[in-house]
Write an enzyme that holds these catalytic residues in place. Sequence first.
Site, PDB file in Angstrom:
ATOM      1  N   ASP A   1      58.593 -45.944  35.953  1.00 30.45           N
ATOM      2  CA  ASP A   1      58.542 -44.790  36.621  1.00 30.45           C
ATOM      3  C   ASP A   1      57.200 -44.604  37.167  1.00 30.45           C
ATOM      4  O   ASP A   1      57.069 -43.251  37.487  1.00 30.45           O
ATOM      5  CB  ASP A   1      59.652 -43.980  36.242  1.00 30.45           C
ATOM      6  CG  ASP A   1      60.737 -44.282  35.817  1.00 30.45           C
ATOM      7  OD1 ASP A   1      61.149 -45.155  36.425  1.00 30.45           O
ATOM      8  OD2 ASP A   1      61.523 -43.544  34.837  1.00 30.45           O
TER       9      ASP A   1
ATOM     10  N   CYS B   1      63.541 -52.296  37.216  1.00 30.86           N
ATOM     11  CA  CYS B   1      62.801 -52.285  35.863  1.00 30.86           C
ATOM     12  C   CYS B   1      63.182 -53.392  35.211  1.00 30.86           C
ATOM     13  O   CYS B   1      62.435 -54.278  34.804  1.00 30.86           O
ATOM     14  CB  CYS B   1      63.210 -50.960  35.075  1.00 30.86           C
ATOM     15  SG  CYS B   1      64.888 -50.734  34.754  1.00 30.86           S
TER      16      CYS B   1
ATOM     17  N   HIS C   1      64.959 -54.931  27.803  1.00 32.89           N
ATOM     18  CA  HIS C   1      65.883 -54.845  28.619  1.00 32.89           C
ATOM     19  C   HIS C   1      66.692 -56.256  29.057  1.00 32.89           C
ATOM     20  O   HIS C   1      67.074 -56.252  30.062  1.00 32.89           O
ATOM     21  CB  HIS C   1      65.740 -54.123  29.852  1.00 32.89           C
ATOM     22  CG  HIS C   1      66.875 -53.027  30.358  1.00 32.89           C
ATOM     23  ND1 HIS C   1      67.013 -52.623  31.368  1.00 32.89           N
ATOM     24  CD2 HIS C   1      68.221 -53.057  29.700  1.00 32.89           C
ATOM     25  CE1 HIS C   1      68.079 -51.976  31.659  1.00 32.89           C
ATOM     26  NE2 HIS C   1      68.884 -52.119  30.493  1.00 32.89           N
TER      27      HIS C   1
END
Length: 184
Positions: free
Chosen positions: A73, A110, A170
Amino acid sequence: MSNRFWTALLIGAAATAAGAQQAPTLDRTTLPIQEPSYPAITEFDARNAKAPARFEVKAPQGAPNVLIVLIDDMGFGMSSAFGGPIRMPTLERLAAGGLKYNRFHTTSLCSPTRTALLSGRNHHMNNMGAITEAATAFPGNTGQRPASVAPLAEMLRLNGYSTAFFGKNHEARRTSGRRSSTTA
């Protein structure tokens, strides 16, 4: 995507033995590096037999240390090192010394960005066309990095580096036939 300002992904790699000598014939174009062929041992008396030297892959002489940092971010122009409003003195010092991280292209999400950074490959080659939770069964968007796409840390390890990973990547991976998420 999280709202946290600092979620750092670190892959630290340091050469295992500084100044270690390596055989000049070591072929690093294909990984893993193949162990050399040894001549047949013809000595029948084990007391007189000599074992060959242990094969060990080490980082090349003068190989650089590698550190990769990914901050969630945060846009390129947010850091004070690049003219932004967020004061980052350490990054300013690194930039003043000539170290600027400005040659990595991200996607707008992301998970695909992380997997591209971790492997050096396009996010669709990593099967991460979207965030992991939006994965499908279609090629390029399964959310599972194929075995044919090695992460950067594995490439460094196979070249004799010691590697470590801290943070989140992730990705989803297969474990005992079940799909599991490795989200931190």
